[in-house]
Design a protein around this motif. Structure first.
Motif, short mmCIF file in Angstrom:
data_model
loop_
_atom_site.label_atom_id
_atom_site.label_comp_id
_atom_site.label_asym_id
_atom_site.label_seq_id
_atom_site.Cartn_x
_atom_site.Cartn_y
_atom_site.Cartn_z
N GLY A 1 -2.71 8.62 -17.60
CA GLY A 1 -2.64 8.95 -16.18
C GLY A 1 -1.95 7.86 -15.37
N THR A 2 -1.31 8.28 -14.30
CA THR A 2 -0.63 7.34 -13.40
C THR A 2 -0.87 7.76 -11.95
OG1 THR A 2 1.40 8.64 -13.51
CG2 THR A 2 1.22 6.77 -15.03
N SER A 3 -0.63 6.85 -11.03
CA SER A 3 -0.70 7.18 -9.61
C SER A 3 0.41 6.43 -8.88
CB SER A 3 -2.05 6.80 -9.02
OG SER A 3 -2.15 7.23 -7.69
N VAL A 4 1.28 7.18 -8.25
CA VAL A 4 2.32 6.58 -7.41
C VAL A 4 1.77 6.52 -5.99
CG1 VAL A 4 4.64 6.84 -6.47
CG2 VAL A 4 4.18 7.50 -8.85
N VAL A 5 1.70 5.32 -5.43
CA VAL A 5 1.08 5.11 -4.13
C VAL A 5 2.14 4.80 -3.08
CG1 VAL A 5 -0.68 3.85 -2.86
CG2 VAL A 5 -0.95 4.21 -5.32
N LEU A 6 2.20 5.62 -2.05
CA LEU A 6 3.14 5.42 -0.94
C LEU A 6 2.39 4.78 0.22
CD1 LEU A 6 4.86 8.94 -1.06
CD2 LEU A 6 5.50 6.86 -2.29
N VAL A 7 2.86 3.62 0.68
CA VAL A 7 2.19 2.88 1.74
C VAL A 7 3.05 2.89 2.99
CG1 VAL A 7 1.14 0.68 2.38
CG2 VAL A 7 1.14 1.41 -0.02
N ASP B 1 1.50 1.13 8.71
CA ASP B 1 0.16 0.78 9.21
C ASP B 1 -0.81 0.44 8.09
OD1 ASP B 1 -0.15 3.27 8.13
OD2 ASP B 1 -1.03 4.20 9.90
N GLY B 2 -0.32 0.37 6.85
CA GLY B 2 -1.16 -0.01 5.73
C GLY B 2 -1.89 1.13 5.06
N GLU B 3 -1.78 2.32 5.61
CA GLU B 3 -2.43 3.47 4.99
C GLU B 3 -1.60 3.94 3.79
OE1 GLU B 3 -5.34 4.78 5.43
OE2 GLU B 3 -5.82 3.38 7.05
N ARG B 4 -2.25 4.69 2.88
CA ARG B 4 -1.52 5.08 1.68
C ARG B 4 -1.77 6.54 1.33
NH1 ARG B 4 -5.99 6.31 0.06
NH2 ARG B 4 -7.42 5.17 -1.27
N THR B 5 -0.79 7.10 0.65
CA THR B 5 -0.88 8.43 0.06
C THR B 5 -0.75 8.26 -1.45
OG1 THR B 5 0.08 9.50 1.99
CG2 THR B 5 0.15 10.72 -0.08
N MET B 6 -1.70 8.84 -2.18
CA MET B 6 -1.71 8.68 -3.64
C MET B 6 -1.24 9.96 -4.30
SD MET B 6 -5.34 6.62 -3.95
CE MET B 6 -5.17 6.30 -5.71
N ASN B 7 -0.20 9.85 -5.08
CA ASN B 7 0.32 10.97 -5.86
C ASN B 7 -0.13 10.76 -7.31
OD1 ASN B 7 2.38 12.39 -3.89
ND2 ASN B 7 2.58 10.18 -3.61
N THR B 8 -1.24 11.39 -7.65
CA THR B 8 -1.92 11.08 -8.90
C THR B 8 -1.69 12.14 -9.97
OG1 THR B 8 -3.63 9.89 -7.67
CG2 THR B 8 -4.17 10.56 -9.91
N HIS B 9 -1.38 11.66 -11.15
CA HIS B 9 -1.32 12.52 -12.34
C HIS B 9 -2.38 11.98 -13.30
CE1 HIS B 9 0.01 14.79 -15.77
NE2 HIS B 9 0.31 13.69 -16.45
N VAL C 1 -3.44 -5.53 8.63
CA VAL C 1 -3.51 -4.61 7.50
C VAL C 1 -2.12 -4.42 6.90
CG1 VAL C 1 -4.09 -2.27 6.75
CG2 VAL C 1 -5.51 -3.42 8.46
N VAL C 2 -2.01 -4.65 5.62
CA VAL C 2 -0.74 -4.49 4.91
C VAL C 2 -0.79 -3.30 3.98
CG1 VAL C 2 0.87 -5.58 3.30
CG2 VAL C 2 -0.25 -6.96 5.07
N ASP C 3 -1.91 -3.17 3.24
CA ASP C 3 -2.01 -2.13 2.22
C ASP C 3 -3.49 -1.91 1.93
OD1 ASP C 3 -1.90 -0.51 -0.01
OD2 ASP C 3 -0.63 -1.84 -1.20
N THR C 4 -3.98 -0.68 2.12
CA THR C 4 -5.40 -0.40 1.91
C THR C 4 -5.70 0.08 0.49
OG1 THR C 4 -5.08 1.84 2.77
CG2 THR C 4 -5.80 0.17 4.34
N THR C 5 -4.69 0.12 -0.38
CA THR C 5 -4.91 0.57 -1.75
C THR C 5 -5.95 -0.32 -2.44
OG1 THR C 5 -2.60 1.28 -1.88
CG2 THR C 5 -3.80 1.11 -3.95
N GLY C 6 -6.98 0.30 -2.98
CA GLY C 6 -8.00 -0.44 -3.70
C GLY C 6 -9.04 -1.12 -2.83
N ALA C 7 -8.97 -0.93 -1.51
CA ALA C 7 -9.91 -1.61 -0.62
C ALA C 7 -11.35 -1.19 -0.91
CB ALA C 7 -9.56 -1.31 0.84
N GLY C 8 -11.56 0.11 -1.09
CA GLY C 8 -12.90 0.59 -1.38
C GLY C 8 -13.41 0.10 -2.72
N ASP C 9 -12.52 0.01 -3.71
CA ASP C 9 -12.90 -0.49 -5.03
C ASP C 9 -13.31 -1.96 -4.95
OD1 ASP C 9 -12.25 1.95 -6.39
OD2 ASP C 9 -10.15 1.42 -6.16
N CYS C 10 -12.55 -2.75 -4.18
CA CYS C 10 -12.88 -4.16 -4.02
C CYS C 10 -14.21 -4.33 -3.28
CB CYS C 10 -11.78 -4.89 -3.27
SG CYS C 10 -10.25 -5.07 -4.22
N PHE C 11 -14.43 -3.48 -2.28
CA PHE C 11 -15.70 -3.51 -1.54
C PHE C 11 -16.86 -3.24 -2.49
CE2 PHE C 11 -19.19 -1.86 0.85
CZ PHE C 11 -19.14 -2.44 2.12
#
Length: 214
Positions: free
Chosen positions: A41-47, A50-58, A195-205
Motif C-alpha cells: 500500500g501507498t499514500s500520495v499526500v498533497l499538502v 495552509d498545511g492541510e493535506r489530502t491523502m490519496n491512499t491505495h 503550520v507547514v504540514d499536518t501529515t502524521g500530526a495525529g499519529d505523533c500526538f
C-alpha cells in the motif's frame, strides 16, 4: 521515545515493502509483517499552503490482512493494544481486528483506538460504538470525528465519550486538546507554531500520549 513497540501489517514482495520493513527496523520496532502476493500500500499526500493535506491512499495488500497474520503472543505480552478505525474495512481486516481485540481484552491489555479519519468513523460508526459500549481504555478523536460520534462540539464530545470510555481525548487543532476521565476534564493548550504540514500530526500526538501513559 524509549518504549518497546510491535507493528503488524501486510506488505507485498516489492521495493516499497522492503523499504517499509527497513525503516521499522531502523526505528527499533518489532516487525510482524506478512508478505502477501500483490503490491504494498501507498499514500500520495498533497499538502496545501495552509498545511492541510489530502491523502490519496491505495491500501494494496493491507486489505488482505487476516487473523492468520496476527502476532498473538506479542499482543498478549503488550501493555497497550493500539489500532485505528481504518481497520474496519474489508471482511478479512474486520475479522482480524475483532479477533485481536478479543485476545487483547483477555490478556488484560489496555485497549486504545484512534478514530483516525471522519470517513472511517462515518463508515464504521456502529462497530466503533459497540466497542465503546463494551469498554475502551482510551479513544483519540479530532473535533470532526467527535462530532460524528456524538453530534456534539469538541469539549462536549469529549465529556460524552468519557461516560463509557476510561479516558477520552478530543483534539481541536489550534485550540489544543480536551482530555476527560470520568467527571475530570483537562484542556491542554496547543503550542503556537507556523503550520507547514499536518501529515502524521495525529499519529505523533497518539505516540507521545501513549509513551507518557506507559
Amino acid at each position: 521515545m524509549g518504549c518497546r513497540s510491535c507493528y503488524s501489517s501486510a506488505i507485498g514482495p516489492d521495493l516499497n515493502g522492503a523499504l517499509f520493513s527497513q525503516e521499522l527496523e531502523k526505528a527499533k520496532v518489532t516487525r510482524r509483517l506478512a508478505e502477501v502476493d500483490g503490491v504494498t500500500g501507498t499514500s500520495v499526500v498533497l499538502v496545501t499552503a495552509d498545511g492541510e493535506r489530502t491523502m490519496n491512499t491505495h491500501l494494496g495488500v493491507c486489505r488482505e490482512y487476516g487473523k492468520e497474520f496476527l502476532p498473538f503472543e506479542d499482543i498478549r505480552q503488550s501493555r497497550i493494544f493500539f489500532t485505528t478505525a481504518y481497520m474496519w474495512d474489508t471482511p478479512k481486516q474486520i475479522e482480524a481486528i475483532e479477533t485481536a481485540l478479543d485476545v487483547a481484552r483477555e490478556a488484560g491489555c489496555r485497549i486504545v483506538i484512534d478514530l483516525a479519519d471522519p470517513f472511517a468513523v462515518d463508515r464504521s460508526r456502529d462497530a466503533l460504538r459497540r466497542h465503546i459500549e463494551q469498554g475502551l481504555d482510551l479513544v483519540f478523536a479530532n473535533g470532526e470525528e467527535g462530532r460524528i460520534m456524538t453530534g456534539k462540539e469538541p469539549e462536549a464530545a469529549c465529556r460524552e465519550m468519557a461516560r463509557t470510555v476510561r479516558v477520552a481525548v478530543v483534539k481541536d487543532g489550534a485550540d489544543g486538546a480536551f482530555i476527560a476521565r470520568g467527571d475530570l476534564m483537562i484542556h491542554v493548550e496547543a503550542h503556537s507554531v507556523t503550520v507547514v504540514d499536518t501529515t502524521g500530526a495525529g499519529d505523533c500526538f497518539a505516540a507521545g500520549f501513549l509513551a507518557g501513559l506507559v
